[in-house]
Structures are given as C-alpha cells and as structure tokens.
Motif scaffolding. Structure first.
Motif, mmCIF file in Angstrom:
data_model
loop_
_atom_site.group_PDB
_atom_site.id
_atom_site.type_symbol
_atom_site.label_atom_id
_atom_site.label_comp_id
_atom_site.label_asym_id
_atom_site.label_seq_id
_atom_site.Cartn_x
_atom_site.Cartn_y
_atom_site.Cartn_z
ATOM 1 N N ILE A 34 -9.931 -2.453 -10.702
ATOM 2 C CA ILE A 34 -9.189 -1.308 -11.229
ATOM 3 C C ILE A 34 -9.530 -0.033 -10.460
ATOM 4 C CG2 ILE A 34 -8.963 0.215 -13.232
ATOM 5 C CD1 ILE A 34 -9.184 -2.315 -14.971
ATOM 6 N N SER A 35 -10.822 0.152 -10.200
ATOM 7 C CA SER A 35 -11.164 1.396 -9.513
ATOM 8 C C SER A 35 -10.671 1.378 -8.072
ATOM 9 C CB SER A 35 -12.665 1.682 -9.571
ATOM 10 O OG SER A 35 -13.405 0.518 -9.483
ATOM 11 N N PHE A 36 -10.585 0.183 -7.493
ATOM 12 C CA PHE A 36 -9.972 0.115 -6.166
ATOM 13 C C PHE A 36 -8.503 0.490 -6.239
ATOM 14 C CE2 PHE A 36 -13.032 -2.875 -3.886
ATOM 15 C CZ PHE A 36 -13.584 -1.800 -3.241
ATOM 16 N N GLY A 37 -7.859 -0.049 -7.273
ATOM 17 C CA GLY A 37 -6.435 0.236 -7.451
ATOM 18 C C GLY A 37 -6.171 1.729 -7.531
ATOM 19 N N MET A 38 -7.138 2.453 -8.126
ATOM 20 C CA MET A 38 -6.927 3.889 -8.298
ATOM 21 C C MET A 38 -6.975 4.658 -6.991
ATOM 22 S SD MET A 38 -8.589 5.032 -11.846
ATOM 23 C CE MET A 38 -10.250 4.611 -11.481
ATOM 24 N N THR A 39 -7.734 4.134 -6.038
ATOM 25 C CA THR A 39 -7.836 4.874 -4.781
ATOM 26 C C THR A 39 -6.683 4.527 -3.842
ATOM 27 O OG1 THR A 39 -9.209 3.166 -3.811
ATOM 28 C CG2 THR A 39 -10.338 4.973 -4.899
ATOM 29 N N LEU A 40 -5.801 3.638 -4.311
ATOM 30 C CA LEU A 40 -4.694 3.259 -3.443
ATOM 31 C C LEU A 40 -3.522 4.221 -3.611
ATOM 32 C CD1 LEU A 40 -4.676 -0.612 -3.868
ATOM 33 C CD2 LEU A 40 -5.769 0.749 -2.113
ATOM 34 N N LEU A 41 -2.915 4.536 -2.505
ATOM 35 C CA LEU A 41 -1.741 5.410 -2.535
ATOM 36 C C LEU A 41 -0.594 4.670 -1.861
ATOM 37 C CD1 LEU A 41 -3.006 8.895 -1.337
ATOM 38 C CD2 LEU A 41 -2.219 8.287 -3.611
ATOM 39 N N PRO A 42 0.627 4.888 -2.340
ATOM 40 C CA PRO A 42 1.735 4.282 -1.610
ATOM 41 C C PRO A 42 1.842 4.934 -0.237
ATOM 42 C CG PRO A 42 2.549 5.728 -3.323
ATOM 43 C CD PRO A 42 1.079 5.611 -3.525
ATOM 44 N N ILE A 43 2.141 4.111 0.737
ATOM 45 C CA ILE A 43 2.149 4.590 2.116
ATOM 46 C C ILE A 43 3.307 5.554 2.349
ATOM 47 C CG2 ILE A 43 3.594 2.797 3.147
ATOM 48 C CD1 ILE A 43 1.248 2.560 5.253
ATOM 49 N N ASN A 44 4.224 5.570 1.390
ATOM 50 C CA ASN A 44 5.357 6.484 1.428
ATOM 51 C C ASN A 44 4.941 7.929 1.643
ATOM 52 O OD1 ASN A 44 8.038 6.640 1.422
ATOM 53 N ND2 ASN A 44 8.320 6.284 -0.760
ATOM 54 N N THR A 45 3.799 8.296 1.034
ATOM 55 C CA THR A 45 3.331 9.666 1.154
ATOM 56 C C THR A 45 3.179 10.047 2.622
ATOM 57 O OG1 THR A 45 1.110 8.822 0.927
ATOM 58 C CG2 THR A 45 2.106 9.754 -1.040
ATOM 59 N N MET A 46 2.811 9.027 3.423
ATOM 60 C CA MET A 46 2.633 9.299 4.839
ATOM 61 C C MET A 46 3.982 9.215 5.571
ATOM 62 S SD MET A 46 0.019 7.381 7.367
ATOM 63 C CE MET A 46 0.598 5.741 7.081
#
Lengths: 121, 686
Positions: B357-369
């Motif tokens: 779960i905590s890993f999931g939280m640090t993930l961002l959709p690459i769309n932002t880039m």
C-alpha cells in the motif's frame, strides 16, 4: 506590507492570485476551503483583506464569510468574493452576508490589483 | 498574460478535475438521484470553467459552460438526469481531455467533435441561449469631460468592510477632482455609532472617462448608496479657481449642492453648461435580518495531498519494519513456540500489505510527465518548422515519483532528438512518400515487474554506416572492429558522440545521450535503440517498478548470503558440480536447451567444488539467458535495498545490500550487469 488571505479550492486560481499580489507587494496567505481560511485568519490576525471563492468543498464561501463576520475583530474586515458573471444572484447573496465586494472571473493581474486597491491601500 | 508555471498547474489541475468528474458521473450512473454527487459534479464543472476562462482557454470554458448549465438545472430540479444526458456528458468529458491538449482546435477532428458536442449539449438544455456573451468594448474617446457626482452612501455602508475614502481617492486617480463632503446632523454622542456613515459627497471631476466608466468605480456600493452622475458639458471647471472658491464656500452651508446652483455659479463667469443627466441609482439598504441558512452538505473528499517528505518517511519506516519483521521471523523459527509463530505469520502478512500500500502511494501516473512534453513538442516543432503529431499512450501507467522526476530530463532530451534529427521537414517527407506530418509516439506500459517507456518516431532513422564511420573518426572503435547493428546503435550512448552535422539550438551538442543512459542506469533500468533507415527510430526504456524493497531469492555461497531479484529469475535447476568443472565451452544442457553459465564460486574466487550438487539459477534480460551457480537456495526474502558505502560503490555487479533477520548483511546481485560482463568476457576470449 498589507496581508491578503486567498481562499479557493482551485490551485491555479490560488497561484495566479498569489503571484499577482506578491508582485504588487502584498503578502499572501492561501487556504483551500473556508475552514482552512478561518484557521489561517485566526492564526494571522494581521490579515487586511480576504479574497474567497464561493464553491468550495468542506466549507463554502458564504458560510466562511458569515463565520468571519461573526468574529468580533473581523466584523468590518474587507472581504472580496470570487465570482463568475453568470452568478448575479450570488453577488446579492454575498452582499447580504457581509461581503465588501467581488472579483469577477476571469480577471487579469491588473484588474485584480485595481479591485484590491478599491478596498485596501 | 499569466506565467507558464501557472499554466502548467492549470493543465494538471484541469486533468485532476476531469478525473474526479468522471468518477462522480460513474457513481451517478448507478444512482441518478444522489444529490450530493450532482452538487459535486456541478461544483467541479464550475471550477473548471472558472479556471479555463482565467487562463484564456475559451474553448474549454465555453464548452464547460453548457455542461454546467445542464447540471445546474438538474441541481435545481428543472431538468431530470437521464441516461442520455449522462452519456453525452461522458463523451463531452473525453472530448475535454483531448481539447485541453489542443486548445486551439488545430486538429480537424477535434474541431468537428467540438461543435457537434456543443450542439448536442445545447439541445439538452432546451434550446436556451447559453453561450457566454462577451461584452463589446467601447472605444472611449480621449476627450475631457466634466461630471458632477453626488454620492450618498447608506448609513450602514462601512459595516461590510468598505472604506469610502479609497473610492474617493480612486476617483481622483482618473481625473482632476474637487470633492466636497457634506455631513448630516450628528446624533448625541451616547447614541452615536462610530461605524455609521453619516457623510455624503459632491464631487466635480474632470476626466476622459465616460459616465459609465465612472459608475463602474462604484461597483461595490451601487446597491448601498445613492449615486447621481451628471455630465457637465464644460471642460475646465475644476481648474477654474473662481468656481472652486464658490463651491468651497457652499461647503460651510451644510447643504447638498444643487445642480441648479452649479449652473448658476458657472454662468456667473460665462460658461455655458449643458446638463445631461445620465445615471441615478437608488437602492434601499439591505436588510440585515434576512437570514437564509444554507444547508450544509457533506461532500466526499476523494483525495488528499500529502507532502512527499511524509511519504518518504513512511517508506523509510516501512523499510525498517520489513527488516525488523525478518528478525522476528528468524527468532520465531529458532524457538518453535506455537503462539509466537502465529503472531509472526500475521505480522509478516500485514507488513507485506503495508509495504504494497505504501508503495502504491508513492506511485504517480506517468501522465503528469507526458503532459509536460506535449507543450514542449509543440514549441520545439514550431521552432524547427516541422509538423508533428505527438501521441501519448498509457498515461495511466504508474511509476514511483522519484523515477518520474529523474526520467523527465532524459525523456525530454530523447524527444528533442527525435524532433530535431529524426523527423524530417514536410518537403523531405513528401519527397519520400511519407505523410506530411511526422508522428511521434510516446508510450508506456507494464510488463511483469517492469515498466516500458517507448519513444517511437517515423523519421529518417539512423544509418549504421554513418554511426560506424563517426565512431571510427572519434576513436571509439577501429576499422577492424566488426559490430552488429545493435552494437553500432549502442555507440550513440558513448560520451561525446553526436552525428548531427549542424549544432542547432534544439539539440546536437553531443552531450546528452550518454547522460540519458547514465540516468536510466542509475534507476536500474536499461535502454535499447532500434532504427531502420528512412522508417524511423524507436527507443525503449525498461525500468523496474520500485526501487527500495524487492522480492528476492536468498542464496548461499560458501556461507555468504546473496540476494537475486526474483523478477529476473526464469528457472532454477539442480546440477552436478562435476558437470560444471569439466566443462570447456561453459554450456549446460538443461531441458534440452544449451544454457551458458557462470560458476559464481569461480568468479568470486572461492574454491571450486568438483563433487556434490549446486543450484543453477537461470536469469535473463531481454535477449540473453545465463545460469548462475550457487551452493544452495535458502528461500524467498523481502529485501530492503540499502545503498553500499562509498568504498563499494564502484562494484557494479552488486546493486545494493540488505540486512537479514539475524542482522548480517547480504549483497544484492545485479544480474543485468553480470550478464553484460559475461557477454563481454566471451567476446574477448573469442
């Protein structure tokens, strides 16, 4: 230096207002909703003007405005509401709730500053 | 008008808003009567419209305006939320996602969709005119005019925080003024409220503004005051000393100046004055008792923002927890207490979930880039005078935020290269029989525990012969070296290598591709180039999903523990040491296939064993499979990877170290590097 509190749930609006006011030499506090706005106001009694949006989650602008007016020391603090041109009725509602004036979106830097100057100098 | 930085925030926020809009609409689809969600949809649309008009994105704001009107009607109950409306809204939403990237509707298809949807939405609103009216701008003539303004604010005007004096000084900013206050009779001091406004003003102003513009200054007090604006067709009243004197005298008469009086005075020194009454506003003071309570509605908070520092701290703590838990597991294993074992197992399970779960939280959709590139591609292709269709796919692929941060620059560079050197100009393309517009595809997708990012263009591609001769010229290789096409393409990642004959503003200084490779390698990723002359180039970046905690296989080699990441292992075999020792071509026949192998004992300088059995772990990268022999496999292990100390940094076959349950340290083997070293070794032997 004059202190302005901007309360809006939209980050872009906050940033635009903040940069414009900073450039014009104002110090800016920013909150995301009415509740945050109230907390910031209480923590920073030196605030000279509030600019607030209407539609916000948690606490909307009108509720926020009414709460501000209920506080003895902010009874006469200038409060400008952010509105869009379609909300004529909103202006009336805001006036009744104690708003000093309003800023109509969209606005540019110059318009913002000139309106702010209407209420604080 | 408004800075680039804010624009970026606008687009990011608009995308966030669209995402939350979509999810609310989907909830509404299941339950169209959910008022709180309708409220939410309306509010989000309203924010989006406001922001878009703020940033001058009229295409979006006008489009959303219609949608907003529909939901306003639904909100107030004058329109029923039908499936038709929901369908149309969802389609409109998809369209919005597109036009946020194409705000000028350059794409003909977008343009067509745009007007079709506007029509469709308008039909839903019941043929009411809804588009935002833009007020015609009046050309104000640069002509001086004099006005007489009577301004009598209501007694309560100061109670809303308005300072009348600012208004007066604002007036004096637009022209020469002569202001005369008039004070009403004061109440007894005991009854006197200092917040009451008991003053009114007569103002004579000489300005180039029109009476409408003057009235605009009173915008906040219009309803709270009596305002009269009279145009005096006379130019220099204010500056006329005689007139001023007369007016000032009247100040002491405690009377409002009547218009006729001014006329009178003006006439006395021969000015002809025409009076044009233009504006009179009278509004009653608003009643303060009109208390209308707004129902406070509960609004769902779909996401919150957390500072990345806090997330980093959380990740650190989880890492510590994983390590500590390993210690607990070991202790429980040794002591064989049944109750303890149960607890330990639970702790292990919880830790694993917490980790995920905590890993999931640090993930961002690459769309932002990806969004950041959109603009860059447009600007760069403009500079270069090329036409490029930039397509992104898989924007919802999620990556660790630190990876995204590190990746932005390298990707930016690669994209620039593609635009500058890859995609040809319109004329060149047409000559080659290609479409006039170049195509640049940026795509991201998952595969196993890796994320692939590809940048594919349909440009002129790279010529292996040119690269080869350039490399020889630069002394990277010699004439005698025979390289495969792939190896030749890999040369572009060497420092100082650039085939660009002309150094342009955009790229071609020969610094870059080596840095790109370095950045990717730092992320434990690999990069692969493929190119066909005149058909295009594709660059594939392969990255591990997360960096700090991995599932590994704990192995033992002469009593020392190592970790091999599970993600790279294809199979494990048991082999006889005898077979490995007396093996000249370093190949083992496994499942009917010849597999090259590395005897780690030999490589790491331990004594070779010639009897008994070893475990062979077959690991693979994109094209090579290599067996690695170890003494025995201890088991699976969650490894928290810590960087090595500075003395060991240069050991590139080790990607880090982890602390085991008993406090000892195991090195994490970088199998990619081992395979690479192995392949090189074979070559030198040949």
């Amino acid at each position: 230096m004059k202190n302005v509190l901007i309360v809006d749930d939209s980050e872009s609006i906050r940033v635009v207002v903040e940069t414009a006011l900073n450039e014009a030499g104002y110090n800016v506090f920013a909150g995301e909703n009415g509740e945050e706005g109230l907390q910031l106001l209480i923590k920073n009694p030196q605030i000279d003007l509030i600019i607030s949006d209407f539609n916000m989650p948690i606490m909307d602008g009108i509720t926020f405005l009414k709460k501000v007016r209920q506080l003895e020391e902010y009874k006469y603090l200038p409060v400008l509401m952010l509105t869009t041109e379609t909300q004529g009725t909103k202006k009336v509602e805001a006036k009744k709730s104690g708003a000093t004036g309003w800023i109509t979106k969209p606005f540019d830097k110059e318009q913002l500053i000139s309106i702010v100057k209407k209420v604080i100098r | 008008m408004i800075e680039e930085k804010s624009k970026k925030i606008y687009i990011e926020e608009a995308n966030e808003l669209l995402i939350s809009l979509e999810s609310s609409l989907l909830v509404l689809e299941d339950d169209p009567t959910d008022n709180s969600n309708i409220e939410l949809v309306f509010r989000v649309m309203h924010t989006l419209k406001g922001n878009s008009s703020m940033f001058g994105v009229a295409v979006v704001s006008e489009f959303v305006h219609d949608l907003e009107t529909i939901y306003d009607k639904i909100r107030t109950g004058t329109l029923e939320l039908t499936k038709e409306i929901l369908d149309s809204t969802l389609v409109s939403l998809d369209h919005l996602k597109i036009i946020i990237q194409d705000t000028t509707l350059e794409n003909a298809e977008n343009k067509e969709n745009h007007y079709r949807l506007i029509k469709q939405n308008n039909a839903l609103i019941d043929n009411e005119t809804t588009s935002i009216k833009s007020e015609p701008i009046l050309n104000s003539e640069e002509q001086l005019n004099s006005f007489h303004i009577y301004f009598a604010p209501s007694i309560t005007i100061l109670k809303n925080g308005f300072n009348v004096l600012y208004l007066l000084s604002e007036l004096s900013e637009i022209g020469k003024t002569s202001v005369l206050p008039f004070i009403k009779q004061l109440n007894e001091l005991t009854e006197f409220d200092p917040i009451d406004c008991i003053c009114s003003w007569d103002i004579i102003i000489e300005t180039t503004q029109t009476s409408k513009e003057i009235l605009d200054l009173f915008v906040f007090v219009k309803e709270d005051a009596k305002i009269e604006i009279n145009e005096l067709k006379c130019v220099d009243l204010v500056s006329n000393k005689e007139f001023k004197k007369i007016i000032e005298e009247s100040f002491y008469q405690e009377e409002k100046i009547e218009l006729s009086e001014i006329l009178q005075h003006a006439k006395t020194f021969g000015k002809s004055i025409e009076i044009k009454k233009t504006e009179e506003v009278l509004a009653l003071p608003l009643s303060k008792n009109d208390d209308h309570k707004k129902k406070s509605k509960k609004k769902s908070v779909t996401s919150i923002r957390v500072s990345s520092d806090k997330l980093d701290e959380l990740m650190n703590l989880v890492s510590e927890l994983v390590t500590t838990q390993a210690g607990l597991s070991l202790f429980s294993e040794k002591n064989k207490i049944q109750e303890l074992e149960g607890v330990t197992e639970n702790v292990e399970k919880l830790t694993r979930r917490l980790r995920d779960i905590s890993f999931g939280m640090t993930l961002l959709p690459i769309n932002t880039m990806f969004l950041r590139f959109q603009r860059m591609v447009r600007d760069t292709s403009d500079v270069l005078g090329k036409e490029v269709d930039f397509i992104t796919e898989g924007g919802d692929t999620e990556l660790d935020k630190t990876i995204i941060e590190t990746l932005t620059d390298p990707l930016m560079h690669v994209i620039r290269n593609s635009l500058d050197h890859g995609i040809e100009t319109r004329e060149e393309r047409l000559k080659k029989g290609k479409t006039a517009k170049g195509k640049l595809l940026l795509k991201a997708y998952y595969s196993g525990v890796f994320v692939y990012i590809q940048i594919i263009d349909d440009g002129k591609g790279m010529d292996p012969a040119v690269i080869r001769s350039k490399a020889i010229e630069n002394g990277l290789i010699t004439e005698e070296d025979h390289l495969s096409e792939k190896e030749i393409f890999n040369l572009i990642f060497y420092p100082g290598f650039s085939t660009a004959s002309v150094v342009t503003d955009v790229s071609g200084r020969g610094v870059g591709m080596d840095v790109v490779k370095q950045n990717i390698t730092d992320l434990k990723g690999t990069i692969l180039v493929e190119s066909k002359l005149n058909e295009g180039t594709s660059l594939t970046i392969k990255l591990p999903l997360t960096l700090s905690i991995i599932d590994g296989l704990l192995i033992d080699l002469d009593g020392v523990k190592y970790i091999v990441p599970v993600s790279v292992i294809t199979k494990c075999y048991e082999v006889q040491n005898e077979d490995m020792c007396n093996n000249f071509n370093k190949l083992l026949l496994l499942d009917g296939e010849q597999v090259p192998f590395i005897n780690l004992r030999e490589e790491f300088g331990y004594k070779k064993l010639d009897t008994g059995y070893s475990q062979l772990i077959v690991v693979s990268d994109e094209e090579n499979s290599v067996g690695i022999s170890v003494d025995f496999i201890v088991g699976q292990y969650q490894a928290v990877i810590k960087p090595l100390g500075s003395y060991f940094r240069k050991q590139d076959f080790v990607s880090g170290a982890t602390i085991l349950g008993d406090g000892s340290i195991a090195l994490v083997l970088d199998t990619h590097k081992i395979i690479e070293l192995y392949v090189e070794q074979i070559k030198t032997e040949v």
